[in-house]
Design a protein around this motif. Sequence first.
Motif, PDB file in Angstrom:
ATOM      1  N   LEU A 197       0.893  -1.389  -0.028  1.00 42.35           N
ATOM      2  CA  LEU A 197      -0.015   0.103  -0.107  1.00 42.35           C
ATOM      3  C   LEU A 197       0.912   1.170   0.095  1.00 42.35           C
ATOM      4  CD1 LEU A 197      -2.997   0.783   0.078  1.00 42.35           C
ATOM      5  CD2 LEU A 197      -2.896   0.799   2.704  1.00 42.35           C
ATOM      6  N   ALA A 198       1.958   1.148   0.531  1.00 49.31           N
ATOM      7  CA  ALA A 198       2.963   2.327   0.572  1.00 49.31           C
ATOM      8  C   ALA A 198       3.161   2.796  -0.817  1.00 49.31           C
ATOM      9  CB  ALA A 198       4.323   1.880   1.287  1.00 49.31           C
ATOM     10  N   PHE A 199       3.548   1.733  -1.638  1.00 47.89           N
ATOM     11  CA  PHE A 199       3.910   2.187  -3.183  1.00 47.89           C
ATOM     12  C   PHE A 199       2.624   2.367  -3.790  1.00 47.89           C
ATOM     13  CE2 PHE A 199       7.853  -0.156  -1.804  1.00 47.89           C
ATOM     14  CZ  PHE A 199       8.728   0.730  -2.541  1.00 47.89           C
ATOM     15  N   LYS A 202      13.185   5.968  -5.435  1.00 51.47           N
ATOM     16  CA  LYS A 202      13.997   6.180  -4.137  1.00 51.47           C
ATOM     17  C   LYS A 202      13.440   5.586  -3.201  1.00 51.47           C
ATOM     18  CE  LYS A 202      16.819   8.967  -6.124  1.00 51.47           C
ATOM     19  NZ  LYS A 202      18.261   8.627  -6.382  1.00 51.47           N
ATOM     20  N   LEU A 203      12.173   5.322  -3.033  1.00 49.15           N
ATOM     21  CA  LEU A 203      11.533   4.526  -1.802  1.00 49.15           C
ATOM     22  C   LEU A 203      11.914   3.035  -2.146  1.00 49.15           C
ATOM     23  CD1 LEU A 203       9.836   4.558   0.658  1.00 49.15           C
ATOM     24  CD2 LEU A 203       7.966   4.282  -0.599  1.00 49.15           C
ATOM     25  N   ALA A 204      11.897   2.624  -3.221  1.00 45.63           N
ATOM     26  CA  ALA A 204      11.946   1.283  -3.603  1.00 45.63           C
ATOM     27  C   ALA A 204      13.716   1.116  -3.097  1.00 45.63           C
ATOM     28  CB  ALA A 204      12.115   0.639  -5.021  1.00 45.63           C
ATOM     29  N   GLN A 205      14.451   2.135  -3.600  1.00 41.40           N
ATOM     30  CA  GLN A 205      15.925   1.645  -3.315  1.00 41.40           C
ATOM     31  C   GLN A 205      16.419   1.663  -1.882  1.00 41.40           C
ATOM     32  OE1 GLN A 205      17.621   5.113  -5.594  1.00 41.40           O
ATOM     33  NE2 GLN A 205      17.781   3.714  -7.303  1.00 41.40           N
ATOM     34  N   ALA A 206      15.523   2.626  -1.151  1.00 41.00           N
ATOM     35  CA  ALA A 206      15.754   2.732   0.475  1.00 41.00           C
ATOM     36  C   ALA A 206      15.364   1.580   1.098  1.00 41.00           C
ATOM     37  CB  ALA A 206      15.105   4.297   0.731  1.00 41.00           C
ATOM     38  N   ALA A 207      14.076   0.946   0.871  1.00 44.12           N
ATOM     39  CA  ALA A 207      13.515   0.057   1.408  1.00 44.12           C
ATOM     40  C   ALA A 207      13.781  -1.501   1.155  1.00 44.12           C
ATOM     41  CB  ALA A 207      12.155   0.074   1.247  1.00 44.12           C
ATOM     42  N   ALA A 259      18.559   4.135   5.584  1.00 44.65           N
ATOM     43  CA  ALA A 259      17.911   4.141   4.397  1.00 44.65           C
ATOM     44  C   ALA A 259      16.808   4.971   4.188  1.00 44.65           C
ATOM     45  CB  ALA A 259      17.922   2.926   3.592  1.00 44.65           C
ATOM     46  N   LEU A 260      15.857   4.401   5.440  1.00 47.54           N
ATOM     47  CA  LEU A 260      14.273   5.127   5.121  1.00 47.54           C
ATOM     48  C   LEU A 260      14.370   6.814   5.620  1.00 47.54           C
ATOM     49  CD1 LEU A 260      11.605   2.545   6.388  1.00 47.54           C
ATOM     50  CD2 LEU A 260      12.621   3.001   4.101  1.00 47.54           C
ATOM     51  N   ILE A 261      15.152   6.696   6.342  1.00 46.44           N
ATOM     52  CA  ILE A 261      15.486   8.316   7.153  1.00 46.44           C
ATOM     53  C   ILE A 261      16.119   9.237   6.120  1.00 46.44           C
ATOM     54  CG2 ILE A 261      16.461  10.069   8.855  1.00 46.44           C
ATOM     55  CD1 ILE A 261      15.998   7.662  10.718  1.00 46.44           C
ATOM     56  N   HIS A 262      16.924   8.620   5.119  1.00 47.99           N
ATOM     57  CA  HIS A 262      17.529   9.258   4.082  1.00 47.99           C
ATOM     58  C   HIS A 262      16.548   9.506   3.176  1.00 47.99           C
ATOM     59  CE1 HIS A 262      20.678   8.962   0.727  1.00 47.99           C
ATOM     60  NE2 HIS A 262      19.590   8.920   0.085  1.00 47.99           N
ATOM     61  N   TYR A 263      15.602   8.734   2.912  1.00 51.97           N
ATOM     62  CA  TYR A 263      14.599   8.853   1.951  1.00 51.97           C
ATOM     63  C   TYR A 263      13.512   9.925   2.294  1.00 51.97           C
ATOM     64  CZ  TYR A 263      10.406   8.211  -0.494  1.00 51.97           C
ATOM     65  OH  TYR A 263       8.874   8.514  -1.077  1.00 51.97           O
ATOM     66  N   ALA A 295      12.726  12.967  -0.038  1.00 55.68           N
ATOM     67  CA  ALA A 295      11.375  13.118  -0.529  1.00 55.68           C
ATOM     68  C   ALA A 295      10.710  14.419  -0.521  1.00 55.68           C
ATOM     69  CB  ALA A 295      10.439  12.243   0.286  1.00 55.68           C
ATOM     70  N   GLY A 296      11.157  15.191   0.738  1.00 56.66           N
ATOM     71  CA  GLY A 296      10.927  16.695   0.723  1.00 56.66           C
ATOM     72  C   GLY A 296      11.478  17.453  -0.415  1.00 56.66           C
ATOM     73  N   GLY A 297      12.477  17.051  -0.752  1.00 60.46           N
ATOM     74  CA  GLY A 297      13.248  17.924  -1.899  1.00 60.46           C
ATOM     75  C   GLY A 297      12.706  17.283  -3.210  1.00 60.46           C
ATOM     76  N   ILE A 298      12.482  16.303  -3.041  1.00 65.54           N
ATOM     77  CA  ILE A 298      11.787  15.787  -4.584  1.00 65.54           C
ATOM     78  C   ILE A 298      10.502  16.369  -4.854  1.00 65.54           C
ATOM     79  CG2 ILE A 298      10.874  13.673  -5.733  1.00 65.54           C
ATOM     80  CD1 ILE A 298      13.193  11.798  -4.220  1.00 65.54           C
ATOM     81  N   ILE A 299       9.641  16.474  -3.717  1.00 65.40           N
ATOM     82  CA  ILE A 299       8.316  17.015  -3.809  1.00 65.40           C
ATOM     83  C   ILE A 299       8.354  18.499  -4.219  1.00 65.40           C
ATOM     84  CG2 ILE A 299       6.169  17.612  -2.567  1.00 65.40           C
ATOM     85  CD1 ILE A 299       6.659  14.934  -0.972  1.00 65.40           C
ATOM     86  N   THR A 300       9.234  19.233  -3.696  1.00 66.03           N
ATOM     87  CA  THR A 300       9.501  20.697  -3.843  1.00 66.03           C
ATOM     88  C   THR A 300      10.541  21.016  -5.116  1.00 66.03           C
ATOM     89  OG1 THR A 300      11.186  20.866  -2.225  1.00 66.03           O
ATOM     90  CG2 THR A 300       8.977  21.238  -1.669  1.00 66.03           C
ATOM     91  N   ASP A 301      10.779  19.869  -5.616  1.00 67.07           N
ATOM     92  CA  ASP A 301      11.696  19.823  -7.001  1.00 67.07           C
ATOM     93  C   ASP A 301      12.862  20.877  -6.881  1.00 67.07           C
ATOM     94  OD1 ASP A 301      12.341  19.641  -9.579  1.00 67.07           O
ATOM     95  OD2 ASP A 301      11.183  21.127 -10.371  1.00 67.07           O
TER      96      ASP A 301
END
Length: 291
Positions: free
Chosen positions: A118-120, A139-144, A179-183, A187-193
């Motif tokens: 469901l996360a994906f 990035k989530l797949a790589q981290a998890a 890895a999850l904390i890195h992501y 993710a905040g940087g990806i969302i705000t481009d």
Amino acid sequence: MVESLTKLKARVDDYLAANLPKDIDQDTLAASMTYSTMAGGKRLRPTLTLATVLTLGGQLTADVMRAATALELLHTYSLIHDDLPAMDDDDLRRGQPTNHRKFGAGMATLAGDGLLTLAFQWVSDNHLAAPVRVELTKKLAQAAGPAGMVAGQARDIENTGHRLSLDQLRYLHRQKTGALIHYAVLAGGIITDQPAPVRQLLVQFGDSYGLAFQIYDDLMDVVGTTAEMGKQVGKDAGEQKNTYPGLLGVAGAEDQLHQALASARRTQAELARVTGKSFAAYDDFLAYFKL
Ligand code: GRG
């Protein structure tokens, strides 16, 4: 102005309570998935994403909430599976009986499977721009996955009872917890481009913070209480787990923790300099460590 951590956590709790049940179509599975997700976690990972989005000028729209909160589903899956009899065989998590203690190992395994999947769904099935969704998903797949958290867990299992070097232990923790904390921060940087140099600094902050977080968790297993941690403490040494205090002693682990926090603070200052924005919101996250 970035909202307080308490308010961000309440947003995550509310989003999960309102939306998780909608996407599960089996009653016992729904009870089991909801039980662990709503058992009262700190919501550290999604709140890191949300604080980063707000700091960088983004808004907490419903789509941003969905993408950010997906990480809490994935994190909860990792805790349920980590607690299973075939892994750590724990009885207590988030101050309550572990999922398999309440629902049995089969249903607990499926609750974890459901949360991971469901996360994906949440990270990809929303109205954010398509390149943002693709990047978050990748990035989530790589981290998890098997080069991130799952690899760290495999390393942990395989090396229990074998003494690792500090570098090996750091690598294990970087994968398992980091890895999850890195992501979460990225993710905040990806969302705000954000441009590449800002993303690089964000992951640098996430990596230092993640390391500090794991060292602190190791330390609390030695000096903390079950009431504080919501789980059984003092298990690591008995099980010959590789930990910072096990390798370096409590004082040595505290020293490593101070170094990781100093590095996170330096990166926080650099982020402010490069972006021209206040990263004061990260102070709340750094205040988590009571030394
Ligand atoms: C089963 C594939 C798989 C992975 C499990 C993260 C993990 C990997 C296991 C958890 C082991 C553990 C206790 C690690 C220490 C750091 C950590 C992740 C603590 C739990 O996270 P918190 O403190 O928990 O954010 P809450 O309940 O607040 O969400």
